[in-house]
Design an enzyme around this catalytic site. Structure first.
Site, PDB file in Angstrom:
ATOM      1  N   ASN A   1       1.129  -1.002  -0.034  1.00 49.04           N
ATOM      2  CA  ASN A   1      -0.405   0.106  -0.116  1.00 49.04           C
ATOM      3  C   ASN A   1       0.467   1.117  -0.214  1.00 49.04           C
ATOM      4  O   ASN A   1       1.704   1.028   1.081  1.00 49.04           O
ATOM      5  CB  ASN A   1      -0.766  -0.066   1.527  1.00 49.04           C
ATOM      6  CG  ASN A   1      -1.624   1.651   1.528  1.00 49.04           C
ATOM      7  OD1 ASN A   1      -2.546   1.782   0.787  1.00 49.04           O
ATOM      8  ND2 ASN A   1      -0.826   1.773   2.584  1.00 49.04           N
ATOM      9  N   GLU A   2       0.039   2.826  -0.590  1.00 50.45           N
ATOM     10  CA  GLU A   2       1.629   3.349  -1.074  1.00 50.45           C
ATOM     11  C   GLU A   2       3.052   2.995  -1.077  1.00 50.45           C
ATOM     12  O   GLU A   2       3.208   3.872  -0.124  1.00 50.45           O
ATOM     13  CB  GLU A   2       0.183   4.870   0.242  1.00 50.45           C
ATOM     14  CG  GLU A   2      -0.904   4.841   0.006  1.00 50.45           C
ATOM     15  CD  GLU A   2      -1.218   6.292   0.794  1.00 50.45           C
ATOM     16  OE1 GLU A   2      -0.723   6.664   1.662  1.00 50.45           O
ATOM     17  OE2 GLU A   2      -2.588   6.620   0.148  1.00 50.45           O
TER      18      GLU A   2
ATOM     19  N   TYR B   1      -7.539  12.380  -2.677  1.00 51.69           N
ATOM     20  CA  TYR B   1      -8.686  13.405  -1.523  1.00 51.69           C
ATOM     21  C   TYR B   1      -8.690  14.132  -1.611  1.00 51.69           C
ATOM     22  O   TYR B   1      -7.749  15.192  -2.498  1.00 51.69           O
ATOM     23  CB  TYR B   1      -7.183  12.416  -0.295  1.00 51.69           C
ATOM     24  CG  TYR B   1      -7.866  11.913   0.446  1.00 51.69           C
ATOM     25  CD1 TYR B   1      -8.171  11.130   0.905  1.00 51.69           C
ATOM     26  CD2 TYR B   1      -6.515  10.694   0.269  1.00 51.69           C
ATOM     27  CE1 TYR B   1      -7.809   9.954   1.652  1.00 51.69           C
ATOM     28  CE2 TYR B   1      -6.440   9.508   0.902  1.00 51.69           C
ATOM     29  CZ  TYR B   1      -7.826   9.368   1.140  1.00 51.69           C
ATOM     30  OH  TYR B   1      -7.829   7.774   2.291  1.00 51.69           O
TER      31      TYR B   1
ATOM     32  N   GLU C   1      -8.908   4.034  -2.208  1.00 52.20           N
ATOM     33  CA  GLU C   1      -8.820   5.557  -1.175  1.00 52.20           C
ATOM     34  C   GLU C   1      -9.465   6.733  -1.955  1.00 52.20           C
ATOM     35  O   GLU C   1      -8.734   7.524  -2.965  1.00 52.20           O
ATOM     36  CB  GLU C   1      -7.077   6.084  -0.798  1.00 52.20           C
ATOM     37  CG  GLU C   1      -7.065   4.210   0.530  1.00 52.20           C
ATOM     38  CD  GLU C   1      -5.512   4.640   0.582  1.00 52.20           C
ATOM     39  OE1 GLU C   1      -5.285   5.924   1.725  1.00 52.20           O
ATOM     40  OE2 GLU C   1      -5.020   3.855   1.564  1.00 52.20           O
TER      41      GLU C   1
END
Length: 505
Positions: A172-173, A251, A307
């Site tokens: 992840n990331e 985001y 996300e």
């Protein structure tokens, strides 16, 4: 007056239910207090899972749940979260608040939660600080139905039969909190680690998710895909670079990463800035998708926006590491137009996970002790749930004005829509009015459909409106009947700052 044209005879793609997915991380009060309270809690629960939260999420029709992170995933060692709870290791959650993680919610609890929700499972593995062996053994522990050390260990811990992993994220990331890697380095690690994410049951294959880019890092997308597609092996891997999906994270924080701004106190300028930044999702999908098309022109690899959502400042007086924020009509409109964008790009976007499901960032539910409330974002997902597993059909808005007050750098259209048709021939039309101040008359025309049965719901309020534990139903989905059925369509007026969902037969 805006004219909405729908050609229900022209199918443009299939809307995977997983586009409406959610994300749960060991962060703040998402897992503990939000989803899981333990079997000894006075709060009603089934095997530790909050009954009120589970029932609300089932009603919203959660299709897939991602766990255990997020940044937490690349410091999570799964063996710490199995066996008797009193024997489980405690650790410091270094990413989120520096609190003690007692690992009372682990593998068994996650699969129990997904069983209660009736949703698919998305497990995120540890590449940043974990080993190939650790990841391989976790998959074996969860999915192998036979005689092996890990299957035997699972049985010793009380679960005879294996579970199913629907999706497995290999890291992840990894460009950031997951190891600060270069795309080529991660690409090679991905090739190695995914080799040992074995599907022991060919009838239940695990779909592998490769770590994709942060926002507009097209260099990462190009580097990872070039590495994963270089020197391909024979068979399917030659066509899909060892992966089934490539992720993307984005985001909305209108005031910038460092400032972010208040979740509830904002003016019209910030409203339009937020919606303009939400619309940026379409450019990201198009540009990352164009790179994916070079390697995967047949679109066999899905994009997983696992996300996404609004990220504002935490609520005053709360732990800054817990990312607890309120949820207004701004969040609702961001959710509505983002889901419309995913629908319209369902040829490439195959999964998405709102961050996060309870008590963190743009959550659909907030809890406080035994109290629970549904946020405006919850109601949007509830209104949109009929799009799941339906077919996207052609639609467009003629004479769509620019929302008054949104100009210059942060201009947004007044209306935004998507339309689908399900297996029973029922159309779902969702329409967002992004204007804070102005309603809009809409004439909808279908290619052939002569509506005989029409139902609709609406979500509308002032732009800063949100639900509190003192007033939990200030913003809620309500019946909308202010429309007229015409020969080949509908006529209605959509209020400002609102979302309408029609079901048309």
């Amino acid at each position: 007056m805006a004219k909405l044209y729908v050609n229900e005879k022209k199918v443009q793609g299939h809307i995977n239910p997983e586009i409406y997915g959610h994300f749960s991380e060991h962060l703040g009060r998402c897992i503990y207090e939000g989803l899981y309270v333990g079997e000894d809690s006075p709060i009603p629960n089934v095997k530790g899972m909050r009954t009120d939260v589970v029932e609300a999420l089932k009603e919203m029709k959660v299709p897939v749940l991602r766990w255990p992170g997020g940044c937490f995933a690349d410091e999570y060692h799964w063996k710490d979260g199995i066996g008797p709870k009193e024997n489980r290791k405690k650790m410091i959650n270094t990413h989120w608040g520096g609190v003690v993680e007692d690992n009372s919610f682990g593998t068994h609890e996650f699969f129990e939660l997904c069983s209660q929700l009736g949703c698919k499972t998305y497990v995120n593995g540890n590449v940043g600080s974990g080993t190939v062996q650790e990841m391989s053994e976790w998959v074996e522990y969860i999915t192998f139905d036979g005689v092996s050390p890990m299957a035997d260990l699972r049985k010793e811990n009380g679960h005879e039969k294996p579970w199913k992993i629907d999706y497995f994220g290999v890291g992840n990331e990894n460009w950031g909190c997951g190891g600060n890697m270069t795309p080529e380095y991660y690409g090679n690690l991905y090739r190695r680690y995914q080799t040992y994410v074995r599907s022991y049951d060919n009838e239940k294959p695990i779909r592998k998710v490769c770590c994709g880019a942060n926002v507009a890092d097209y260099f990462w997308t190009e580097g990872v895909l070039n590495t994963c597609f270089a020197q391909p092996q024979p068979g399917n891997d030659k066509d899909r670079g060892f992966m089934d999906m490539l992720s993307l994270h984005y985001y909305v924080h209108p005031e910038g990463w460092e400032i972010k701004g208040s979740a509830t106190e904002f003016d019209e300028k910030v409203w339009y800035k937020s919606l303009n930044k939400a619309l940026y999702m379409e450019e990201l999908i198009n540009r990352h998708g164009a790179i994916m098309d070079k390697y995967d022109p047949e679109k066999r690899i899905g994009m997983a926006v696992d996300e996404w959502g609004c990220w504002f400042n935490v609520e005053p007086g709360t732990n800054p590491g817990f990312l607890y924020q309120q949820n207004t009509m701004r969040d609702a409109l961001v959710a509505g137009l983002t889901l419309d964008i995913f629908n319209k790009h369902c040829d490439r976007v195959k999964m998405a996970c709102l961050a996060q499901i309870v008590n963190v960032l743009q959550s659909v539910i907030l809890t406080e002790g035994e109290k629970m409330l549904l946020t405006p974002t919850y109601h949007v997902f509830h209104m949109y749930r009929a799009h799941q597993d339906a077919e996207l059909v052609e639609s467009y808005i003629a004479d769509n004005k620019t929302a008054e007050g949104s100009d210059g750098e942060y201009e947004v259209p007044k209306l935004h829509e998507s339309v689908s048709i399900d297996k029973d021939g029922i159309l779902t039309l969702t329409l967002n009015n992004l204007s804070v101040t102005d309603s809009e008359k809409v004439e909808t025309t279908f290619a052939e459909c002569n509506p005989t049965e029409v139902t609709a719901t609406i979500l509308t309020q002032d732009m800063n409106a949100h639900n509190t534990f003192e007033d939990p139903e200030r913003v809620k989905e309500e019946t909308f009947d202010n429309f007229t059925v015409t020969d080949r369509g509908l006529s209605f007026t959509i209020p400002p700052c609102s979302i309408v969902s029609f079901r048309i037969k």
